[in-house]
Design a protein around this motif. Sequence first.
Motif, PDB file in Angstrom:
ATOM      1  N   LEU A 285      -8.678   4.841   0.325  1.00 42.53           N
ATOM      2  CA  LEU A 285      -8.748   6.045   1.167  1.00 42.53           C
ATOM      3  C   LEU A 285      -9.879   6.957   0.707  1.00 42.53           C
ATOM      4  N   LEU A 286     -10.127   6.982  -0.597  1.00 44.09           N
ATOM      5  CA  LEU A 286     -11.253   7.790  -1.085  1.00 44.09           C
ATOM      6  C   LEU A 286     -12.579   7.185  -0.621  1.00 44.09           C
ATOM      7  N   MET A 287     -12.647   5.856  -0.582  1.00 45.53           N
ATOM      8  CA  MET A 287     -13.916   5.194  -0.203  1.00 45.53           C
ATOM      9  C   MET A 287     -14.148   5.204   1.301  1.00 45.53           C
ATOM     10  N   HIS A 288     -13.086   4.939   2.059  1.00 42.05           N
ATOM     11  CA  HIS A 288     -13.278   4.707   3.504  1.00 42.05           C
ATOM     12  C   HIS A 288     -12.689   5.796   4.378  1.00 42.05           C
ATOM     13  N   GLY A 289     -12.003   6.730   3.772  1.00 39.91           N
ATOM     14  CA  GLY A 289     -11.400   7.800   4.562  1.00 39.91           C
ATOM     15  C   GLY A 289      -9.953   7.482   4.910  1.00 39.91           C
ATOM     16  N   ILE A 290      -9.243   8.532   5.288  1.00 42.71           N
ATOM     17  CA  ILE A 290      -7.802   8.411   5.539  1.00 42.71           C
ATOM     18  C   ILE A 290      -7.521   7.526   6.756  1.00 42.71           C
ATOM     19  N   GLY A 291      -8.481   7.459   7.688  1.00 45.92           N
ATOM     20  CA  GLY A 291      -8.340   6.628   8.887  1.00 45.92           C
ATOM     21  C   GLY A 291      -8.128   5.158   8.566  1.00 45.92           C
ATOM     22  N   ARG A 292      -8.483   4.764   7.355  1.00 47.30           N
ATOM     23  CA  ARG A 292      -8.292   3.380   6.924  1.00 47.30           C
ATOM     24  C   ARG A 292      -6.829   2.943   7.075  1.00 47.30           C
ATOM     25  N   LEU A 293      -5.931   3.884   6.899  1.00 50.12           N
ATOM     26  CA  LEU A 293      -4.497   3.565   7.010  1.00 50.12           C
ATOM     27  C   LEU A 293      -4.165   2.990   8.384  1.00 50.12           C
ATOM     28  N   ALA A 294      -4.754   3.590   9.420  1.00 47.97           N
ATOM     29  CA  ALA A 294      -4.450   3.138  10.786  1.00 47.97           C
ATOM     30  C   ALA A 294      -4.998   1.728  11.010  1.00 47.97           C
ATOM     31  N   ASP A 295      -6.199   1.453  10.474  1.00 52.37           N
ATOM     32  CA  ASP A 295      -6.777   0.103  10.619  1.00 52.37           C
ATOM     33  C   ASP A 295      -5.878  -0.921   9.937  1.00 52.37           C
ATOM     34  N   ILE A 296      -5.461  -0.593   8.713  1.00 55.61           N
ATOM     35  CA  ILE A 296      -4.644  -1.548   7.950  1.00 55.61           C
ATOM     36  C   ILE A 296      -3.321  -1.795   8.673  1.00 55.61           C
ATOM     37  N   ARG A 297      -2.737  -0.733   9.205  1.00 56.53           N
ATOM     38  CA  ARG A 297      -1.472  -0.869   9.929  1.00 56.53           C
ATOM     39  C   ARG A 297      -1.651  -1.821  11.116  1.00 56.53           C
ATOM     40  N   ALA A 298      -2.704  -1.600  11.902  1.00 58.83           N
ATOM     41  CA  ALA A 298      -2.933  -2.430  13.099  1.00 58.83           C
ATOM     42  C   ALA A 298      -3.130  -3.892  12.707  1.00 58.83           C
ATOM     43  N   GLN A 299      -3.912  -4.116  11.638  1.00 49.75           N
ATOM     44  CA  GLN A 299      -4.173  -5.505  11.235  1.00 49.75           C
ATOM     45  C   GLN A 299      -2.930  -6.183  10.653  1.00 49.75           C
ATOM     46  N   MET A 300      -2.119  -5.404   9.956  1.00 52.73           N
ATOM     47  CA  MET A 300      -0.868  -5.989   9.425  1.00 52.73           C
ATOM     48  C   MET A 300       0.043  -6.409  10.569  1.00 52.73           C
ATOM     49  N   LEU A 301       0.157  -5.543  11.567  1.00 54.28           N
ATOM     50  CA  LEU A 301       1.028  -5.858  12.709  1.00 54.28           C
ATOM     51  C   LEU A 301       0.540  -7.108  13.428  1.00 54.28           C
ATOM     52  N   GLN A 302      -0.781  -7.201  13.555  1.00 52.20           N
ATOM     53  CA  GLN A 302      -1.385  -8.382  14.201  1.00 52.20           C
ATOM     54  C   GLN A 302      -1.002  -9.659  13.439  1.00 52.20           C
ATOM     55  N   TRP A 303      -1.152  -9.602  12.117  1.00 59.01           N
ATOM     56  CA  TRP A 303      -0.846 -10.766  11.277  1.00 59.01           C
ATOM     57  C   TRP A 303       0.642 -11.113  11.380  1.00 59.01           C
ATOM     58  N   MET A 304       1.476 -10.084  11.375  1.00 60.33           N
ATOM     59  CA  MET A 304       2.923 -10.337  11.449  1.00 60.33           C
ATOM     60  C   MET A 304       3.274 -11.026  12.765  1.00 60.33           C
ATOM     61  N   GLU A 305       2.642 -10.547  13.841  1.00 61.93           N
ATOM     62  CA  GLU A 305       2.906 -11.169  15.154  1.00 61.93           C
ATOM     63  C   GLU A 305       2.458 -12.623  15.150  1.00 61.93           C
ATOM     64  N   ALA A 306       1.238 -12.837  14.637  1.00 60.40           N
ATOM     65  CA  ALA A 306       0.683 -14.199  14.622  1.00 60.40           C
ATOM     66  C   ALA A 306       1.547 -15.134  13.777  1.00 60.40           C
ATOM     67  N   HIS A 307       2.197 -14.607  12.746  1.00 59.84           N
ATOM     68  CA  HIS A 307       2.996 -15.452  11.848  1.00 59.84           C
ATOM     69  C   HIS A 307       4.491 -15.313  12.101  1.00 59.84           C
ATOM     70  N   GLU A 308       4.804 -14.697  13.236  1.00 56.68           N
ATOM     71  CA  GLU A 308       6.189 -14.596  13.714  1.00 56.68           C
ATOM     72  C   GLU A 308       7.140 -13.926  12.727  1.00 56.68           C
ATOM     73  N   TYR A 309       6.644 -12.904  12.064  1.00 57.00           N
ATOM     74  CA  TYR A 309       7.532 -12.060  11.265  1.00 57.00           C
ATOM     75  C   TYR A 309       8.010 -10.933  12.156  1.00 57.00           C
ATOM     76  N   GLU A 310       9.315 -10.729  12.182  1.00 59.06           N
ATOM     77  CA  GLU A 310       9.861  -9.687  13.054  1.00 59.06           C
ATOM     78  C   GLU A 310       9.861  -8.309  12.408  1.00 59.06           C
ATOM     79  N   SER A 311       9.849  -8.301  11.092  1.00 56.30           N
ATOM     80  CA  SER A 311       9.960  -7.006  10.417  1.00 56.30           C
ATOM     81  C   SER A 311       9.388  -7.077   9.001  1.00 56.30           C
ATOM     82  N   ILE A 312       9.093  -5.904   8.494  1.00 59.26           N
ATOM     83  CA  ILE A 312       8.674  -5.799   7.088  1.00 59.26           C
ATOM     84  C   ILE A 312       9.817  -6.290   6.198  1.00 59.26           C
ATOM     85  N   ALA A 313      11.047  -5.921   6.563  1.00 55.39           N
ATOM     86  CA  ALA A 313      12.206  -6.325   5.747  1.00 55.39           C
ATOM     87  C   ALA A 313      12.281  -7.847   5.620  1.00 55.39           C
ATOM     88  N   GLN A 314      11.940  -8.543   6.709  1.00 55.34           N
ATOM     89  CA  GLN A 314      11.993 -10.014   6.677  1.00 55.34           C
ATOM     90  C   GLN A 314      10.929 -10.580   5.722  1.00 55.34           C
TER      91      GLN A 314
END
Length: 343
Positions: A285-314
């Motif tokens: 966040l210091l290097m890329h700014g706080i907006g980095r959080l939103a990018d990481i969130r979007a990419q994690m969700l994409q990966w979870m969908e692609a790998h058929e994970y329904e939840s973080i808990a799973q």
Amino acid sequence: MPDFSTTYLGLQLSSPLVPSASPLARSLDNLRRMEDAGAGAVVLHSLFEEQINAESNSLDYFLTHGSESYGEALSYFPEASAYRLTPELYLEHIRRAKAALKIPIIASLNGISAGSGYVVNRRQGDWIKYAALMEQAGADALELNLYYVPTDPDLSGEAVENMYADLLIDVSSSVHLPVAMKLSPFFSCLPNMARRLVECGASGLVLFNRFYQPDIDLDTLDVVPHLNLTTPQELQALRVPLRWIALLYGRLEADLALSSGVHTAEDALKAMLAGAKVAMMTSALLMHGIGRLADIRAQMLQWMEAHEYESIAQMCGSVSQKSVPYPAAFERASYIRTIGVGH
Ligand SMILES: Cc1cc2nc3c(=O)[nH]c(=O)nc-3n(C[C@H](O)[C@H](O)[C@H](O)COP(=O)(O)O)c2cc1C
């Protein structure tokens, strides 16, 4: 869309991405931006024992008369004015952050002295009382960072561990809040220490604290302190906590947070798979700014969908060593295989 929520320290979080303690948290505006970018909670920068001791002369008055009278209290103790209001400003920051944000606020207390049996003089233990003041100010949880570099050869490892445990007992017994302990990896048997800390009241462990590293300047021959940011190229920054979280997952009655080396969605996903309830971030966040959080969130969700994970808990702990009956033997075997002995 996969369920991105998680639980941490008994708190329900909408996201496992949590900015760790850093100067970014000093600004209310930054905290709001963290929430908007998808942080599940925020850890505030630490309040240091040294800041508190600097004005311990006024502390007793403060504790007796309450925070409203604090400004007035200071006027009775002009010698404290050089450090005027620093801890009080911290408490005020908690109050303001609570009023401005919906996500949980984790306050951070950083110190080392005192604790039962370690009081050199009574004042040194005063910083621990700030745990209760942080709770009163509205913090949802507390992170305790005991930054200590043992330098005395007469001090045994057991004595250092006792000091950690006693301090944690002092802090956790003074509040109703959940307390997470931010640790270094430098213990002879980390799982034993981790279990002991949980028995002493830790609801969570944050792996790991990052020590500042002194260097020597060859021109001036000065010792120069360095607090380097982690980088994606510094593979150990992530892999050290990743390994320990995978080893500890399922073996403790406490939540694990991974701190250090999380720069990308892949890093945060690995943290979850190893068994972390939250992935903490500062350097990214210091290097890329706080907006980095939103990018990481979007990419994690994409990966979870692609790998058929329904939840973080799973995902949580699905690549941990929970089901390995002899993790030490597994570690040794992996080591032997990796360095190619026997091939
Ligand atoms: C400039 C800076 C200030 C920090 N301040 C604190 C602090 O006040 N308290 C604390 O517990 N950790 C502090 N940290 C450590 C971070 O919370 C984090 O554990 C460490 O940077 C490793 O994570 P990262 O790889 O995401 O940066 C600080 C780190 C940096 C770079």
